[in-house]
Design an enzyme around this catalytic site. Structure first.
Site, PDB file in Angstrom:
ATOM      1  N   GLU A  60       0.808  -1.219   0.000  1.00 37.27           N
ATOM      2  CA  GLU A  60       0.000   0.000   0.000  1.00 37.27           C
ATOM      3  C   GLU A  60       0.841   1.268   0.000  1.00 37.27           C
ATOM      4  O   GLU A  60       0.534   2.224  -0.712  1.00 37.27           O
ATOM      5  CB  GLU A  60      -0.955   0.019   1.201  1.00 37.27           C
ATOM      6  CG  GLU A  60      -2.140  -0.937   1.092  1.00 37.27           C
ATOM      7  CD  GLU A  60      -1.837  -2.360   1.531  1.00 37.27           C
ATOM      8  OE1 GLU A  60      -0.681  -2.642   1.898  1.00 37.27           O
ATOM      9  OE2 GLU A  60      -2.763  -3.191   1.497  1.00 37.27           O
ATOM     10  N   HIS A 129      -9.920  -5.035  11.535  1.00 39.12           N
ATOM     11  CA  HIS A 129     -10.682  -4.968  10.282  1.00 39.12           C
ATOM     12  C   HIS A 129     -12.015  -4.241  10.440  1.00 39.12           C
ATOM     13  O   HIS A 129     -12.919  -4.438   9.637  1.00 39.12           O
ATOM     14  CB  HIS A 129     -10.966  -6.380   9.756  1.00 39.12           C
ATOM     15  CG  HIS A 129      -9.788  -7.055   9.124  1.00 39.12           C
ATOM     16  ND1 HIS A 129      -8.780  -7.623   9.852  1.00 39.12           N
ATOM     17  CD2 HIS A 129      -9.454  -7.253   7.816  1.00 39.12           C
ATOM     18  CE1 HIS A 129      -7.887  -8.160   9.028  1.00 39.12           C
ATOM     19  NE2 HIS A 129      -8.265  -7.943   7.797  1.00 39.12           N
TER      20      HIS A 129
HETATM   21  C1  LIG Z   1      -2.027  -4.333   4.624  1.00 36.90           C
HETATM   22  C2  LIG Z   1      -3.062  -5.277   4.151  1.00 36.90           C
HETATM   23  N1  LIG Z   1      -3.470  -5.216   2.869  1.00 36.90           N
HETATM   24  C3  LIG Z   1      -4.415  -6.057   2.405  1.00 36.90           C
HETATM   25  C4  LIG Z   1      -4.979  -6.992   3.237  1.00 36.90           C
HETATM   26  C5  LIG Z   1      -6.035  -7.953   2.704  1.00 36.90           C
HETATM   27  N2  LIG Z   1      -5.463  -9.295   2.598  1.00 36.90           N
HETATM   28  C6  LIG Z   1      -5.655 -10.195   3.580  1.00 36.90           C
HETATM   29  S1  LIG Z   1      -4.846 -11.612   3.287  1.00 36.90           S
HETATM   30  C7  LIG Z   1      -4.230 -11.068   1.832  1.00 36.90           C
HETATM   31  C8  LIG Z   1      -3.357 -11.971   1.026  1.00 36.90           C
HETATM   32  C9  LIG Z   1      -2.095 -12.350   1.742  1.00 36.90           C
HETATM   33  O1  LIG Z   1      -1.445 -13.396   1.103  1.00 36.90           O
HETATM   34  P1  LIG Z   1      -0.143 -14.093   1.672  1.00 36.90           P
HETATM   35  O2  LIG Z   1       0.722 -13.082   2.343  1.00 36.90           O
HETATM   36  O3  LIG Z   1       0.467 -14.867   0.573  1.00 36.90           O
HETATM   37  O4  LIG Z   1      -0.652 -15.060   2.823  1.00 36.90           O
HETATM   38  P2  LIG Z   1      -1.589 -16.350   2.703  1.00 36.90           P
HETATM   39  O5  LIG Z   1      -2.985 -15.855   2.810  1.00 36.90           O
HETATM   40  O6  LIG Z   1      -1.306 -17.026   1.428  1.00 36.90           O
HETATM   41  O7  LIG Z   1      -1.241 -17.191   3.891  1.00 36.90           O
HETATM   42  C10 LIG Z   1      -4.685  -9.773   1.580  1.00 36.90           C
HETATM   43  C11 LIG Z   1      -4.380  -8.993   0.369  1.00 36.90           C
HETATM   44  C12 LIG Z   1      -4.555  -7.008   4.583  1.00 36.90           C
HETATM   45  N3  LIG Z   1      -5.087  -7.860   5.475  1.00 36.90           N
HETATM   46  N4  LIG Z   1      -3.590  -6.166   5.013  1.00 36.90           N
END
Ligand SMILES: Cc1ncc(C[n+]2csc(CCOP(=O)(O)OP(=O)(O)O)c2C)c(N)n1
Ligand SMILES: [Mg+2]
Lengths: 327, 348
Positions: A60, A129
């Site tokens: 972000e 959230h």
């Molecule tokens: C700063 C932020 N941006 C966006 C989100 C929304 N979000 C939650 S999980 C996620 C994907 C994360 O993927 P990864 O780091 O690969 O972890 P995984 O879910 O695969 O374990 C996103 C974009 C968030 N929680 N925090």
């Protein structure tokens, strides 16, 4: 008139503005190939291609800064935050760059950009959230802040936001994206900074904005049955605030309740109450009451959420309190 | 809180055979039992989510269990663990009884976070599990900071800081990596590379697809690890832990793994093929450990059945504990926000 969903109204606004001005582009997490985490941008990649509908990594701070940089060099970005909770990672660029560059440069570098996404609570998501940062952004000079409550307003205001030459924060809700409302086929714009009287009344004024307007409107319907006539004002924009509409109404009803989803300290409610006591002190027949979210991080359990958020019962109780109605 | 004890009755093996690996029979059985518990617990969690007994955002660890099992067989209880919101398996690995996790997800006051955190915010101070964090990447500097305190306090505890492949694109990673190296903090950064951040594959987020290389610009020892294999995970963690305990600083481990289920409970998974999922399921870590156990005749079929039964009992007990527990009452609202018990909240 046709009815469409809130998310479709937002999409139409973006589509129309992107067709109208090729400098406008959309950037954010999952906005392109996934069609948007909440499907707001569905179909936009197909129409505009990957040059103008851009998926970003979860970065972000970086993409917000990049978008602001592009805005001071001729483009008109729309940045989608999956939710405004995550905008905090980027808030430095929003406050220190987007909101300041115009002023610091003595007017040389306007920043025509829109930051949009969901704000506030959306069910049992716990504290990280569920935050309403509406008033945080509204506190900062250099920004404009819009928090619409229905599809019609959302479309007209988003189009104005995209055409505006200053940075605009545009806040939605996961719990509103599926809401349906009447939206005309033809093009229209709604000016930024103008409140809307959603329901006329004579006994009490309720001021609110965004998703929580629903609680205010439902309360007004209930109170009508008991013979209490409530005027409900939707601020729609919380920077600048349309004080005149509020003051005029309070001078008529002499009573004010403000309903807002943020925390109480330094809220928009606090600001409106200040202005009303200053401009309409002699017209008030009761102290102003504000209803906000409890002064705590929003917990996960439904019982605690119930005890935290503004709801119809709390609004009704507040209205009766300013009316000095027992029970 | 109660520790989970997986109490299988082991029959004497027919013929005790020497392992083809350096790991003991006990280690394999521990891996098998703990991964099975994680798997069955998560399967149940998925069902309960569909029944709306668990709400909010809920992310399952199914497929990734070897990362936690293979790490925990190296760690001591005093070592610290922190992760993101995909956080049910890590505390189970730490030894926390899953009933406290289940009760938390059911929003009950008996949950490990008193029903205030939910699925994404499991915490257990007692088991040195520093949580479940919802802002992607937020835990990366926190993990370094937890390690900073241990170094400051002069003990030799280490911190395991897990993050997703999506999280590595946050700027905070670079600042944390730099200082962790500068100050030689006893932290091990573990990338749970399941190839997707929601619907975005690793390839679509950067020019750099080998995530372990992210450590190189800070000259951090950095390696890729087969995260579907407990042995590989254990060995990589062991080496990193030794380095950290000696005071030689952090390590970055990119663990290649896979989540069999969607990102969260609401994910249509249009971004990947069914075959891709099947390919990974064919390398299932639990199956692999079980194959070694069977090959070495370390457990009889009856032992295995007993282990499965025991895990099912623990899961059933967890669900019952959650269902029988009450929700927090409204008076809990103004508790736990500050340590100051008479904090003057704005209440109107
Ligand atoms: C700063 C932020 N941006 C966006 C989100 C929304 N979000 C939650 S999980 C996620 C994907 C994360 O993927 P990864 O780091 O690969 O972890 P995984 O879910 O695969 O374990 C996103 C974009 C968030 N929680 N925090
Ligand atoms: Mg991932």
């Amino acid at each position: 008139m046709r009815t469409i969903e809130f998310r479709e109204a937002l999409r139409e606004a973006m589509n129309e503005e992107m067709r109208r001005d090729e400098k406008v582009y959309l950037m954010g997490e999952e906005v392109a190939e996934y069609n948007g985490a909440y499907k707001v941008s569905k179909g936009m990649l197909a129409e505009f291609g990957e040059k103008r509908v851009i998926d970003t990594p979860i970065a972000e701070l970086g993409f917000t800064g990049i978008a602001i940089g592009s805005a001071v060099n001729g483009l008109r970005p729309i940045v989608e935050f999956m939710t405004f909770n995550f905008s905090l990672v980027a808030i430095d660029q929003i406050i220190n760059s987007a909101a300041k560059m115009m002023s610091m440069s003595g007017g040389q570098f306007p920043v025509p950009i829109v930051f949009r996404g969901a704000t506030a609570s959306a069910g049992m998501l716990s504290s990280q959230h569920s935050q309403a940062f509406d008033n945080w952004y509204a506190n900062c000079p250099g920004l404009k802040v819009i928090v619409p409550s229905n599809p019609y307003d959302a479309k007209g205001l988003l189009k104005s936001a995209i055409r505006d030459n200053d940075p605009v924060i545009f806040m939605e809700s996961e719990q509103m994206y599926g809401d349906k409302g009447e939206v005309p086929e033809g093009e229209y714009l709604i000016p930024i900074g103008v409140a809307d009287i959603k329901r006329e009344g004579k006994d009490v004024t309720i001021v609110s904005f965004g998703k929580i307007m629903k609680q205010a409107l439902s309360a007004a319907v209930e109170l009508e049955k008991e013979g209490i006539s409530v005027e409900v004002i939707d601020l729609r924009t919380i920077r600048p605030i349309d004080y005149a509409t509020v003051i005029t109404s309070v001078k008529k009803t002499n009573r004010l309740v403000i309903v807002e989803e943020a925390w109480p300290l330094g809220s928009i409610a606090t600001e409106v109450a200040f202005k009303v006591q200053k401009e309409a002190f002699d017209y008030l027949d009761a102290p102003v009451i504000r209803i906000t979210t409890a002064d705590v991080p929003l917990p996960y359990a439904p019982t605690l959420i119930e005890a935290s958020l503004p709801n119809v019962e709390r609004v009704i109780k507040a209205v009766k309190e300013v009316m000095y109605v027992k029970k | 809180m109660e520790k989970v004890v997986i109490k299988t009755k082991k029959e004497t093996p027919v013929a005790e055979k020497k392992s083809s690996t350096k790991f003991s029979k006990e280690t394999y059985i521990k891996w098998f039992e703990s991964m099975l518990l994680m798997r069955k617990f998560e399967e149940k969690t998925g069902h309960l989510y569909i029944q709306q007994k668990i709400r909010g955002f809920c992310h399952l660890y199914i497929g990734q269990e070897a990362l936690v099992a293979g790490s925990e067989s190296v760690l001591r209880r005093e070592d610290r663990v922190i992760t993101a919101y995909r956080d049910h398996a890590h505390p189970i690995g730490r030894g926390l009884h899953p009933k406290y996790i289940m009760a938390e997800m059911m929003a009950k006051v008996t949950g490990c976070s008193k029903g205030k955190g939910g699925s994404m915010h499991i915490f257990s101070k007692e088991f040195n599990f520093f949580g479940g964090h919802g802002i992607v990447g937020g835990q990366i500097p926190l993990g370094a900071g937890i390690a900073f305190a241990d170094k400051y306090n002069g003990n030799d505890n280490v911190t395991l800081c897990y993050m997703g492949d999506g999280a590595v694109r946050q700027g905070a990673l670079h600042e944390a990596f730099n200082m962790a190296m500068l100050w030689k903090l006893p932290v091990i950064f573990i990338i749970e590379n399941n190839n997707y951040a929601m619907g975005t594959s690793v390839e679509r987020t950067s020019n750099v697809h080998d995530l372990w290389k992210l450590g190189l610009s800070y000259e951090m020892p950095s390696y890729a690890v087969d995260g579907m294999t407990c042995e590989a995970v254990h060995e990589a963690i062991e080496e990193a832990v030794n380095r950290a305990r000696k005071g030689d600083g952090p390590t970055l481990l990119e663990m290649k793994t896979y989540r069999y289920k969607g990102h969260s409970m609401s994910d249509a998974q249009t971004y990947r093929s069914k075959d891709e999922v099947k390919d990974y399921q064919a390398q299932d870590p639990i199956e692999k450990v079980l194959a070694t156990i069977k090959k070495n005749k370390w457990m009889t079929d009856a032992d295995i059945e007993a282990a499965e039964k025991n895990v099912e009992d623990i899961v059933a007990e967890s669900v019952k504990f959650g269902e029988d527990s009450p929700y927090p009452t409204a008076d809990e609202l103004y508790k736990d926000v500050y340590t100051q018990t008479d904090y003057p909240y704005i209440m109107e």
